[in-house]
Design an enzyme around this catalytic site. Structure first.
Site, mmCIF file in Angstrom:
data_model
loop_
_atom_site.group_PDB
_atom_site.id
_atom_site.type_symbol
_atom_site.label_atom_id
_atom_site.label_comp_id
_atom_site.label_asym_id
_atom_site.label_seq_id
_atom_site.Cartn_x
_atom_site.Cartn_y
_atom_site.Cartn_z
ATOM 1 N N CYS A 5 -1.998 -3.021 7.589
ATOM 2 C CA CYS A 5 -1.875 -3.936 6.449
ATOM 3 C C CYS A 5 -0.587 -4.738 6.480
ATOM 4 O O CYS A 5 -0.583 -5.908 6.085
ATOM 5 C CB CYS A 5 -2.066 -3.171 5.149
ATOM 6 S SG CYS A 5 -3.783 -2.627 4.986
ATOM 7 N N ASP A 34 -4.621 -0.800 -1.804
ATOM 8 C CA ASP A 34 -5.907 -0.632 -1.130
ATOM 9 C C ASP A 34 -6.841 0.028 -2.160
ATOM 10 O O ASP A 34 -6.464 1.039 -2.774
ATOM 11 C CB ASP A 34 -5.683 0.278 0.089
ATOM 12 C CG ASP A 34 -6.604 -0.033 1.251
ATOM 13 O OD1 ASP A 34 -6.902 -1.217 1.496
ATOM 14 O OD2 ASP A 34 -7.023 0.932 1.939
ATOM 15 N N LYS A 83 -7.121 -4.998 -2.937
ATOM 16 C CA LYS A 83 -7.887 -5.527 -1.801
ATOM 17 C C LYS A 83 -8.807 -4.455 -1.261
ATOM 18 O O LYS A 83 -8.545 -3.264 -1.425
ATOM 19 C CB LYS A 83 -6.940 -6.026 -0.708
ATOM 20 C CG LYS A 83 -6.041 -4.928 -0.199
ATOM 21 C CD LYS A 83 -4.976 -5.450 0.735
ATOM 22 C CE LYS A 83 -4.106 -4.311 1.210
ATOM 23 N NZ LYS A 83 -4.838 -3.242 1.911
ATOM 24 N N ASP A 87 0.800 -1.241 0.000
ATOM 25 C CA ASP A 87 0.000 0.000 0.000
ATOM 26 C C ASP A 87 0.830 1.287 0.000
ATOM 27 O O ASP A 87 0.526 2.205 0.772
ATOM 28 C CB ASP A 87 -0.965 -0.001 1.192
ATOM 29 C CG ASP A 87 -1.979 -1.133 1.148
ATOM 30 O OD1 ASP A 87 -1.930 -1.939 0.206
ATOM 31 O OD2 ASP A 87 -2.808 -1.227 2.074
ATOM 32 N N HIS A 97 -17.601 2.720 1.005
ATOM 33 C CA HIS A 97 -17.102 1.476 1.609
ATOM 34 C C HIS A 97 -17.441 1.411 3.096
ATOM 35 O O HIS A 97 -17.436 2.437 3.782
ATOM 36 C CB HIS A 97 -15.567 1.382 1.416
ATOM 37 C CG HIS A 97 -15.005 0.046 1.759
ATOM 38 N ND1 HIS A 97 -14.218 -0.166 2.863
ATOM 39 C CD2 HIS A 97 -15.144 -1.158 1.142
ATOM 40 C CE1 HIS A 97 -13.879 -1.456 2.901
ATOM 41 N NE2 HIS A 97 -14.425 -2.069 1.876
ATOM 42 N N HIS A 115 -10.833 0.857 -2.586
ATOM 43 C CA HIS A 115 -12.197 0.827 -2.064
ATOM 44 C C HIS A 115 -13.205 1.504 -2.995
ATOM 45 O O HIS A 115 -12.911 2.563 -3.558
ATOM 46 C CB HIS A 115 -12.253 1.564 -0.718
ATOM 47 C CG HIS A 115 -11.367 0.980 0.339
ATOM 48 N ND1 HIS A 115 -11.375 -0.351 0.682
ATOM 49 C CD2 HIS A 115 -10.439 1.561 1.157
ATOM 50 C CE1 HIS A 115 -10.495 -0.562 1.652
ATOM 51 N NE2 HIS A 115 -9.906 0.583 1.950
HETATM 52 C C1 VGL Z 1 -4.714 0.466 5.750
HETATM 53 C C2 VGL Z 1 -6.266 1.308 7.182
HETATM 54 C C3 VGL Z 1 -7.237 1.234 6.212
HETATM 55 C C4 VGL Z 1 -3.293 0.048 5.517
HETATM 56 C C5 VGL Z 1 -5.667 0.370 4.762
HETATM 57 O O1 VGL Z 1 -2.862 -0.008 4.346
HETATM 58 O O2 VGL Z 1 -2.602 -0.229 6.524
HETATM 59 N N1 VGL Z 1 -5.014 0.920 6.955
HETATM 60 N N2 VGL Z 1 -6.920 0.765 5.003
HETATM 61 ZN ZN ZN Z 2 -8.347 0.880 3.443
#
Ligand code: VGL
Ligand code: ZN
Length: 210
Positions: free
Chosen positions: A158, A53, A113, A15, A59, A55
């Site tokens: 993540c 990430d 994801k 991410d 979401h 969404h």
């Molecule tokens: C993440 C919070 C929400 C991450 C992703 O990549 O750690 N944290 N979505």
């Molecule tokens: Zn997220």
């Protein structure tokens, strides 16, 4: 200790997206600092996988989808507790893009994801219902990749859950901690270190990778 990555190792770059860096919608403090570190690390690995990430608008993990709720509060959803976040990494918005200074031309796969409206996904292996797989474990197995090095954002979400699931799936997981930055909600960075230590997941420094 120094570790030389082999052809059965993979670097999982988690991410590294604009929304998780300063000025992004869910900015991880000093998140941008991981970019040059990750670029240098990636050059040492034959095998690199990126995660994104991704969404849809509205979401379930967005506080804005729950009237009266604020970002960083936790609610109960069908699969258990869920932290609510500011809207972030919305599909096709600039914030969902990878950082422009992330340069890993040989990254072979991007795992997206969190694109199902009603399920969040921290781990790159399983969504937060712990039952919906992303297919990453199958990819790694077919490619004969056995050891997963993790770097990126955020250390305590993540990266943490991806490392736990890599371990659970029978891979050796190694977190390159100074190539990560954390959000730290209610002590989540300390909890991550404790959990990884309990599982025997090693945390190393980028300088140890040669
Ligand atoms: C993440 C919070 C929400 C991450 C992703 O990549 O750690 N944290 N979505
Ligand atoms: Zn997220």
């Amino acid at each position: 200790m120094s570790i030389a990555p082999s052809d059965t190792d993979v670097l999982l770059v988690v991410d590294v997206q604009k929304d998780f860096c300063p000025d992004g919608r869910l900015a991880v403090p000093r998140g941008d600092e991981v970019v040059p570190i990750v670029n240098r690390l990636a050059a040492k690995f034959t095998n690199v996988v990126l995660t994104q990430d991704w969404h849809p608008p509205g979401h379930l993990s967005f506080a804005s989808s729950h009237p009266g709720k604020q970002p960083f509060q936790t609610i109960e959803v069908a699969y258990g507790p869920q932290v609510l976040w500011p809207d972030h990494c919305v599909q096709y918005t600039p914030g969902a893009e990878f950082r422009e200074d992330l340069h890993i031309a040989h990254a072979a796969l991007v795992i997206r994801k969190g694109f199902r409206r009603a399920i969040d996904s921290y781990s790159t292996f399983y969504e937060n219902d712990r039952a919906t797989p992303t297919g990453l474990a199958g990819y790694l197995r077919e490619r004969g990749l056995r050891r997963v090095f993790l770097a990126g954002l955020a250390f305590d979400f993540c990266v943490r859950y991806s490392a736990e699931d890599a371990h659970r799936e029978g891979f050796e997981a190694i977190v390159i901690e100074d190539a990560c930055r954390g959000i730290d909600v209610d002590g989540s960075v300390a909890a991550t270190r404790r959990r990884l230590a309990e599982l025997g997941v090693r945390c190393v420094g980028a300088a140890e990778i040669t």
